[in-house]
Design an enzyme around this catalytic site. Structure first.
Site, PDB file in Angstrom:
ATOM      1  N   ARG A 171     -13.753 -28.956  68.239  1.00 32.28           N
ATOM      2  CA  ARG A 171     -13.943 -30.376  68.522  1.00 32.28           C
ATOM      3  C   ARG A 171     -15.282 -30.864  67.979  1.00 32.28           C
ATOM      4  O   ARG A 171     -15.392 -31.993  67.482  1.00 32.28           O
ATOM      5  CB  ARG A 171     -13.854 -30.611  70.029  1.00 32.28           C
ATOM      6  CG  ARG A 171     -13.702 -32.062  70.425  1.00 32.28           C
ATOM      7  CD  ARG A 171     -13.267 -32.188  71.865  1.00 32.28           C
ATOM      8  NE  ARG A 171     -14.318 -31.863  72.814  1.00 32.28           N
ATOM      9  CZ  ARG A 171     -14.182 -31.020  73.830  1.00 32.28           C
ATOM     10  NH1 ARG A 171     -13.033 -30.402  74.039  1.00 32.28           N
ATOM     11  NH2 ARG A 171     -15.180 -30.797  74.659  1.00 32.28           N
ATOM     12  N   LYS A 172     -16.313 -30.026  68.059  1.00 33.84           N
ATOM     13  CA  LYS A 172     -17.614 -30.433  67.566  1.00 33.84           C
ATOM     14  C   LYS A 172     -17.620 -30.550  66.038  1.00 33.84           C
ATOM     15  O   LYS A 172     -18.307 -31.414  65.481  1.00 33.84           O
ATOM     16  CB  LYS A 172     -18.697 -29.455  68.036  1.00 33.84           C
ATOM     17  CG  LYS A 172     -18.853 -29.426  69.544  1.00 33.84           C
ATOM     18  CD  LYS A 172     -19.089 -30.807  70.122  1.00 33.84           C
ATOM     19  CE  LYS A 172     -18.869 -30.888  71.614  1.00 33.84           C
ATOM     20  NZ  LYS A 172     -19.589 -29.939  72.409  1.00 33.84           N
ATOM     21  N   TRP A 180     -14.815 -38.692  79.207  1.00 37.21           N
ATOM     22  CA  TRP A 180     -15.672 -38.921  78.048  1.00 37.21           C
ATOM     23  C   TRP A 180     -15.072 -38.314  76.787  1.00 37.21           C
ATOM     24  O   TRP A 180     -15.160 -38.896  75.721  1.00 37.21           O
ATOM     25  CB  TRP A 180     -17.056 -38.308  78.286  1.00 37.21           C
ATOM     26  CG  TRP A 180     -17.719 -38.822  79.521  1.00 37.21           C
ATOM     27  CD1 TRP A 180     -17.819 -40.138  79.907  1.00 37.21           C
ATOM     28  CD2 TRP A 180     -18.362 -38.058  80.525  1.00 37.21           C
ATOM     29  NE1 TRP A 180     -18.490 -40.225  81.095  1.00 37.21           N
ATOM     30  CE2 TRP A 180     -18.847 -38.966  81.511  1.00 37.21           C
ATOM     31  CE3 TRP A 180     -18.603 -36.700  80.704  1.00 37.21           C
ATOM     32  CZ2 TRP A 180     -19.534 -38.553  82.637  1.00 37.21           C
ATOM     33  CZ3 TRP A 180     -19.291 -36.284  81.829  1.00 37.21           C
ATOM     34  CH2 TRP A 180     -19.744 -37.200  82.785  1.00 37.21           C
ATOM     35  N   ASP A 208     -21.814 -29.210  88.296  1.00 37.57           N
ATOM     36  CA  ASP A 208     -23.241 -28.985  88.086  1.00 37.57           C
ATOM     37  C   ASP A 208     -24.069 -29.909  88.976  1.00 37.57           C
ATOM     38  O   ASP A 208     -24.924 -29.450  89.749  1.00 37.57           O
ATOM     39  CB  ASP A 208     -23.566 -29.233  86.612  1.00 37.57           C
ATOM     40  CG  ASP A 208     -24.876 -28.592  86.185  1.00 37.57           C
ATOM     41  OD1 ASP A 208     -25.408 -27.757  86.938  1.00 37.57           O
ATOM     42  OD2 ASP A 208     -25.362 -28.919  85.088  1.00 37.57           O
ATOM     43  N   ARG A 264     -22.745 -30.554  73.352  1.00 38.51           N
ATOM     44  CA  ARG A 264     -23.256 -29.260  72.923  1.00 38.51           C
ATOM     45  C   ARG A 264     -22.958 -29.045  71.442  1.00 38.51           C
ATOM     46  O   ARG A 264     -21.850 -29.345  70.997  1.00 38.51           O
ATOM     47  CB  ARG A 264     -22.615 -28.147  73.777  1.00 38.51           C
ATOM     48  CG  ARG A 264     -23.039 -28.234  75.226  1.00 38.51           C
ATOM     49  CD  ARG A 264     -22.356 -27.237  76.120  1.00 38.51           C
ATOM     50  NE  ARG A 264     -21.018 -27.627  76.535  1.00 38.51           N
ATOM     51  CZ  ARG A 264     -20.358 -27.081  77.556  1.00 38.51           C
ATOM     52  NH1 ARG A 264     -20.927 -26.150  78.298  1.00 38.51           N
ATOM     53  NH2 ARG A 264     -19.144 -27.463  77.862  1.00 38.51           N
TER      54      ARG A 264
END
Length: 497
Positions: free
Chosen positions: A98-99, A133, A273, A468
């Site tokens: 995906r990145k 997102w 988180d 990331r």
């Protein structure tokens, strides 16, 4: 001094804002959009100044170098395709495909070049269990990709309606405080003539998010995460609980219906988180006063455990992550006797995910020491139900990495061989305070003390990672984690300071 600095940063609502600094990606996208709209020349000049500053200070990695060159109209020392390959080299992660799409489409859209990455509609599908997102991001990239290739017929009505829905801002004037998604949405819709008017109207709202240095940030702020980590550090420092109730009450007011928290006000996507840090702070401050909120949050976290025993960040069924699994176990540690199977399976997942050098996947932090401190504290919490040999072997490997990666000045960097920085060093000290000798800890404490600014705070290199592996910087977090680290050292080695 540090504790009082953190305490003084709590505002009248009980929150610490946790503003995010500008970075190259969002600034280049904002400049590209305003250039294409031919609007707000003064704002554009300020962005140009910010990007030129990064360029001439040589602060840009290959991807951001190529991106900045494209938007400024300058010559780059590397092609866009080479920049993507270089940037993702060594990035082994479940999001890596995906990145590659993200970086390639963004560079192609800004440069106007058609990069060699043949994609179909399926490549942009972001089906559950992805968070909201990702869905918006992938639909924006899909529009940019197919519009740029002259194939608008491959863009669906659902793609467009999803993007248009994000322009219905909340009271804070943003969509989920997520400027990257907002900028990509506007660039994508600007490719569709039918939506040019709404893009022009929405562009005016961008100016309110331009920072003093002329740039734009990844997110606007993260006051939930910042308030929870500050509160945890202040409780550990022994401050009067009465002075911390406003911060805790602020968090409780923003607990969402599912029991979790997002990173900021207006963010509807909860995650483990932020929830884990909120739980740790509320429990440490006053478990009785906040009992109902804690019980609700525990159920939220428990509901997220995957079949492999690990926990994802956002939605059950997404890929489990070691650091997130450790975060949940640390938050649940006082209740561990009620959840023996959850802990056993979670710790097994953590140990299985350890690399041979003692590290773990870095998750949302740039620093190996972040995942290590969370993982080792979680492993330490489980004292029954699994092999002592497995636990001690995992601890030994991680501690060996921390000792080897400690620099001559006593600090630690993101990874072994990096220059020291305060926040990575704070993470390492949290771990070592529970396991290691005073000599190693003492050198780390000396480094952290030496790095303290005259105002009592800390300056550190960016530690957050999102998307990331792109780093982003929320400066107040260096203060918070330095305080948490010193709390741990004082509680375990009171004669070190």
């Amino acid at each position: 001094m540090l504790a009082h600095r953190v305490l003084d940063s709590i505002n009248g609502d009980g929150a610490i804002i946790g503003e995010c600094k500008s970075r190259a990606l969002e600034s280049a996208l904002a400049l590209c959009l305003l250039q294409r709209l031919d609007m707000y020349p003064a704002a554009r000049e300020r962005i140009v100044g910010y990007l030129q500053g990064l360029w001439f200070h040589d602060d840009l990695d290959p991807f951001h170098h190529a991106l900045t060159a494209s938007v400024l109209g300058w010559d780059a020392r590397i092609t866009p395709a080479e920049a993507v390959d270089n940037y993702l080299e060594g990035f082994e992660h479940f999001t890596s495909d995906r990145k590659r799409i993200l970086f390639t489409v963004v560079l192609g859209a800004v440069s106007g070049l058609r990069l060699d990455l043949p994609l179909t509609e399926r490549d942009f599908a972001a089906k559950p269990p992805h968070q909201r997102w990702v869905t918006v991001l992938m639909r924006a990239l899909k529009v940019l990709y197919f519009a740029g290739r002259g194939e608008p017929e491959r863009i669906s009505d659902e793609d467009v309606s999803t993007l248009l829905a994000t322009l219905e801002f909340d009271a804070n004037g943003t969509w989920e405080q997520y400027l990257l998604g907002h900028l990509l949405t506007l660039l994508a819709l600007n490719e569709l003539p039918a939506h040019a008017a709404i893009v022009r109207r929405s562009a005016a709202g961008l100016l309110g998010h331009q920072r003093e240095d002329g740039g734009f940030s990844f997110i606007t702020r993260m006051e939930i995460f910042a308030t929870a980590t500050a509160g945890l550090g202040l409780v550990g420092a022994g401050l009067d609980p009465q002075g911390l109730y406003p911060a805790a009450d602020f968090l409780v007011r923003h607990q969402q219906a599912d029991g979790g928290w997002g990173y900021a006000q207006g963010v509807r996507q909860t995650d483990v988180d932020d929830t884990a840090y909120c739980v740790e702070f509320l429990r440490a401050l006053d478990p009785f006063r906040y009992g109902a909120a804690l019980a609700h949050a525990e159920q939220y976290m428990l509901s997220m455990q995957n079949s492999d025993g690990g926990f994802p960040t956002f939605t059950r069924g997404a890929s489990s992550e070691v650091a997130m699994t450790a975060a949940v176990l640390n938050a649940l540690a006082p209740s561990k006797n009620r959840y023996p199977t959850v802990f056993r399976r979670g710790v097994e997942f953590i140990i299985a995910g350890q690399h041979t050098d003692g590290t773990f996947e870095r998750s949302w932090s740039c620093a190996h020491s972040n995942a290590i401190f969370r993982s080792l504290l979680a492993i330490q919490a489980l004292n029954v139900g699994m092999s002592e040999t497995d636990r001690t072997a995992a601890e030994r490997r991680a501690l060996s990495y921390l000792r080897l990666s400690q620099n001559e000045n006593g600090g630690w960097g993101h990874v072994i061989g990096d220059d020291s920085d305060p926040i990575s060093s704070a993470y390492a000290l949290i771990t070592l305070s529970h396991f290691d000798a005073e000599f190693t800890i003492g050198r780390g404490v000396n480094y952290l003390v030496d790095q303290q600014q005259c105002n009592g705070g800390y300056l550190s290199r960016p530690d957050g990672s999102g998307p990331r592996p792109i780093a982003y910087d929320v400066p107040v977090l260096a203060d918070h984690f330095a305080l948490i680290a010193l709390d741990h050292v004082v509680s375990t080695h009171p004669h070190t300071l």
